[in-house]
Design a protein around this motif. Structure first.
Motif, mmCIF file in Angstrom:
data_model
loop_
_atom_site.group_PDB
_atom_site.id
_atom_site.type_symbol
_atom_site.label_atom_id
_atom_site.label_comp_id
_atom_site.label_asym_id
_atom_site.label_seq_id
_atom_site.Cartn_x
_atom_site.Cartn_y
_atom_site.Cartn_z
ATOM 1 N N PHE A 38 -16.956 10.765 -0.709
ATOM 2 C CA PHE A 38 -16.774 9.895 0.454
ATOM 3 C C PHE A 38 -17.634 10.334 1.648
ATOM 4 O O PHE A 38 -17.980 9.515 2.491
ATOM 5 C CB PHE A 38 -15.290 9.794 0.836
ATOM 6 C CG PHE A 38 -14.517 8.837 -0.031
ATOM 7 C CD1 PHE A 38 -14.614 7.470 0.155
ATOM 8 C CD2 PHE A 38 -13.712 9.308 -1.060
ATOM 9 C CE1 PHE A 38 -13.918 6.576 -0.656
ATOM 10 C CE2 PHE A 38 -13.008 8.431 -1.881
ATOM 11 C CZ PHE A 38 -13.115 7.059 -1.672
ATOM 12 N N CYS A 41 -20.821 8.407 1.315
ATOM 13 C CA CYS A 41 -20.593 6.991 1.052
ATOM 14 C C CYS A 41 -21.245 6.077 2.087
ATOM 15 O O CYS A 41 -21.729 5.002 1.754
ATOM 16 C CB CYS A 41 -19.083 6.736 1.044
ATOM 17 S SG CYS A 41 -18.541 5.684 -0.294
ATOM 18 N N VAL A 48 -21.835 0.826 2.990
ATOM 19 C CA VAL A 48 -21.045 1.613 2.042
ATOM 20 C C VAL A 48 -21.752 1.598 0.689
ATOM 21 O O VAL A 48 -21.902 0.542 0.069
ATOM 22 C CB VAL A 48 -19.620 1.040 1.885
ATOM 23 C CG1 VAL A 48 -18.844 1.801 0.805
ATOM 24 C CG2 VAL A 48 -18.873 1.110 3.215
ATOM 25 N N LEU A 50 -22.132 1.999 -3.148
ATOM 26 C CA LEU A 50 -21.148 1.841 -4.221
ATOM 27 C C LEU A 50 -21.123 3.023 -5.188
ATOM 28 O O LEU A 50 -20.073 3.325 -5.758
ATOM 29 C CB LEU A 50 -21.423 0.537 -4.979
ATOM 30 C CG LEU A 50 -20.961 -0.731 -4.242
ATOM 31 C CD1 LEU A 50 -21.463 -1.978 -4.959
ATOM 32 C CD2 LEU A 50 -19.446 -0.764 -4.105
ATOM 33 N N TYR A 53 -18.886 5.640 -3.673
ATOM 34 C CA TYR A 53 -17.561 5.009 -3.569
ATOM 35 C C TYR A 53 -16.833 5.080 -4.911
ATOM 36 O O TYR A 53 -15.660 5.482 -4.978
ATOM 37 C CB TYR A 53 -17.728 3.558 -3.135
ATOM 38 C CG TYR A 53 -16.428 2.786 -2.969
ATOM 39 C CD1 TYR A 53 -15.683 2.891 -1.796
ATOM 40 C CD2 TYR A 53 -15.962 1.930 -3.966
ATOM 41 C CE1 TYR A 53 -14.502 2.174 -1.627
ATOM 42 C CE2 TYR A 53 -14.787 1.218 -3.815
ATOM 43 C CZ TYR A 53 -14.055 1.338 -2.639
ATOM 44 O OH TYR A 53 -12.880 0.626 -2.491
ATOM 45 N N TRP A 57 -13.542 7.222 -6.203
ATOM 46 C CA TRP A 57 -12.409 6.606 -6.888
ATOM 47 C C TRP A 57 -12.104 7.303 -8.205
ATOM 48 O O TRP A 57 -10.937 7.451 -8.587
ATOM 49 C CB TRP A 57 -12.657 5.119 -7.115
ATOM 50 C CG TRP A 57 -11.840 4.280 -6.191
ATOM 51 C CD1 TRP A 57 -12.271 3.521 -5.137
ATOM 52 C CD2 TRP A 57 -10.409 4.153 -6.211
ATOM 53 N NE1 TRP A 57 -11.210 2.924 -4.509
ATOM 54 C CE2 TRP A 57 -10.054 3.293 -5.144
ATOM 55 C CE3 TRP A 57 -9.408 4.671 -7.015
ATOM 56 C CZ2 TRP A 57 -8.730 2.949 -4.874
ATOM 57 C CZ3 TRP A 57 -8.086 4.342 -6.752
ATOM 58 C CH2 TRP A 57 -7.752 3.490 -5.697
ATOM 59 N N SER A 99 -25.128 -1.322 -2.426
ATOM 60 C CA SER A 99 -24.144 -1.155 -1.353
ATOM 61 C C SER A 99 -23.147 -2.306 -1.377
ATOM 62 O O SER A 99 -23.382 -3.362 -1.985
ATOM 63 C CB SER A 99 -24.834 -1.106 0.013
ATOM 64 O OG SER A 99 -25.303 -2.402 0.387
ATOM 65 N N HIS A 133 -9.817 -1.659 -2.738
ATOM 66 C CA HIS A 133 -9.681 -1.506 -1.288
ATOM 67 C C HIS A 133 -8.202 -1.448 -0.882
ATOM 68 O O HIS A 133 -7.796 -0.608 -0.073
ATOM 69 C CB HIS A 133 -10.390 -2.691 -0.621
ATOM 70 C CG HIS A 133 -10.249 -2.766 0.854
ATOM 71 N ND1 HIS A 133 -10.801 -1.830 1.708
ATOM 72 C CD2 HIS A 133 -9.624 -3.679 1.655
ATOM 73 C CE1 HIS A 133 -10.524 -2.159 2.962
ATOM 74 N NE2 HIS A 133 -9.806 -3.273 2.955
ATOM 75 N N ILE A 215 -12.601 8.766 4.272
ATOM 76 C CA ILE A 215 -11.942 7.688 3.529
ATOM 77 C C ILE A 215 -11.545 6.567 4.479
ATOM 78 O O ILE A 215 -11.729 5.379 4.181
ATOM 79 C CB ILE A 215 -10.709 8.241 2.782
ATOM 80 C CG1 ILE A 215 -11.141 9.246 1.701
ATOM 81 C CG2 ILE A 215 -9.891 7.105 2.161
ATOM 82 C CD1 ILE A 215 -9.997 9.943 0.991
ATOM 83 N N VAL A 218 -14.633 4.481 5.438
ATOM 84 C CA VAL A 218 -15.015 3.565 4.356
ATOM 85 C C VAL A 218 -14.058 2.376 4.314
ATOM 86 O O VAL A 218 -14.479 1.221 4.187
ATOM 87 C CB VAL A 218 -15.025 4.300 2.999
ATOM 88 C CG1 VAL A 218 -15.145 3.306 1.848
ATOM 89 C CG2 VAL A 218 -16.166 5.314 2.950
ATOM 90 N N TYR A 219 -12.770 2.660 4.444
ATOM 91 C CA TYR A 219 -11.776 1.580 4.442
ATOM 92 C C TYR A 219 -12.031 0.618 5.604
ATOM 93 O O TYR A 219 -12.012 -0.606 5.423
ATOM 94 C CB TYR A 219 -10.355 2.142 4.524
ATOM 95 C CG TYR A 219 -9.321 1.043 4.580
ATOM 96 C CD1 TYR A 219 -8.818 0.481 3.402
ATOM 97 C CD2 TYR A 219 -8.879 0.537 5.793
ATOM 98 C CE1 TYR A 219 -7.897 -0.553 3.444
ATOM 99 C CE2 TYR A 219 -7.956 -0.508 5.846
ATOM 100 C CZ TYR A 219 -7.468 -1.046 4.673
ATOM 101 O OH TYR A 219 -6.570 -2.087 4.722
ATOM 102 N N THR A 222 -15.133 -1.602 5.080
ATOM 103 C CA THR A 222 -14.845 -2.593 4.045
ATOM 104 C C THR A 222 -13.946 -3.696 4.586
ATOM 105 O O THR A 222 -14.187 -4.888 4.357
ATOM 106 C CB THR A 222 -14.172 -1.924 2.831
ATOM 107 O OG1 THR A 222 -14.960 -0.818 2.396
ATOM 108 C CG2 THR A 222 -14.002 -2.909 1.688
#
Length: 235
Positions: A38, A41, A48, A50, A53, A57, A99, A133, A215, A218-219, A222
């Motif tokens: 992250f 990321c 972001v 991928l 990411y 995950w 991305s 997400h 994190i 990123v959230y 998104t």
């Protein structure tokens, strides 16, 4: 929908904490790995990527697996969604999936996103990432609760509160009920911090403090991107 695919979790039973500790000792999960993913990321342009990411995950899925069947109703779906995205990222249009931003632009322009109702087409990247997400929000809240909790804090309460504030809204009643019952079998906060595989409980708390802002970032990016394109309620 992801909610329809979810199956009620099974409680871990009396040996749940011991199983967790055994998996942790085997080195199945390391918070350091998730932090590293992250951290890389988000680009300077606030895009972001991928690749990192999905690596992040993969690490979070190992965290869920380390808890046995309790979180299988989330981890099984997350595994399937990550696999779909990895196929897109390695497919013929891979340059469109570098991305999150390039993916959204490409898929909306190509008309492959089902905006109103599901069609018979394969799930779009936008729909797939939306499900990840939503689950990421729950994990973010849960890990933050572990970080800020006291030594005697009840992990079942932390997990239930985090779930109710995030994923529960997208699950049918039977899943919500089974989840909250299963959460009662969660091990202690110290056992969770042991799973992180980064040293003492204090060191795990410190690394959570380092990882969670990435994190959260990123959230947030998104969430803003999907809201901007009205993608937060894809069927």
């Amino acid at each position: 929908a992801a909610a329809a695919q979810a199956r009620p979790p099974r409680p871990a039973g009396r040996d749940g904490a011991a199983a967790v500790m055994a998996v942790a000792a085997a080195g199945a999960f390391s918070l350091r790995e998730v932090l590293a993913a992250f951290q890389t990321c988000v680009t300077e342009q606030r895009e972001v990527l991928l690749g990192p990411y999905l690596r992040g995950w993969r690490g979070l899925i190992r965290f869920l697996h380390s808890l046995g069947a309790i979180f299988s109703f989330v981890s099984k779906d997350a595994v399937a969604k990550v696999q779909i995205m990895e196929n897109y990222c390695g497919g013929e249009q891979r340059e469109k999936y570098v991305s999150l931003q390039s993916m959204v632009e490409y898929e909306l322009a190509s008309g492959v996103v089902d905006l109103q109702k599901r069609s018979g087409r394969p799930d779009s990247g936008c729909r797939t990432v939306l499900r990840l997400h939503r689950a990421l929000r729950w994990l973010q809240l849960f890990l933050e609760g572990l970080r800020t909790g006291r030594e005697d804090s009840r992990t079942s309460v932390i997990c239930t509160d985090s779930y109710n504030a995030s994923l529960a809204a997208y699950h049918p009643w039977v899943i919500r009920k089974a989840a909250t019952v299963a959460f009662c079998a969660l091990p202690s906060r110290d056992a969770f911090l042991e799973i992180m595989n980064v040293g003492t409980a204090e060191e795990a708390v410190a690394m959570l403090g380092e990882a969670l802002p990435y994190i959260c970032d990123v959230y947030g990016i998104t969430q803003e991107l999907f809201a901007q394109h009205k993608l937060l309620d894809l069927p």
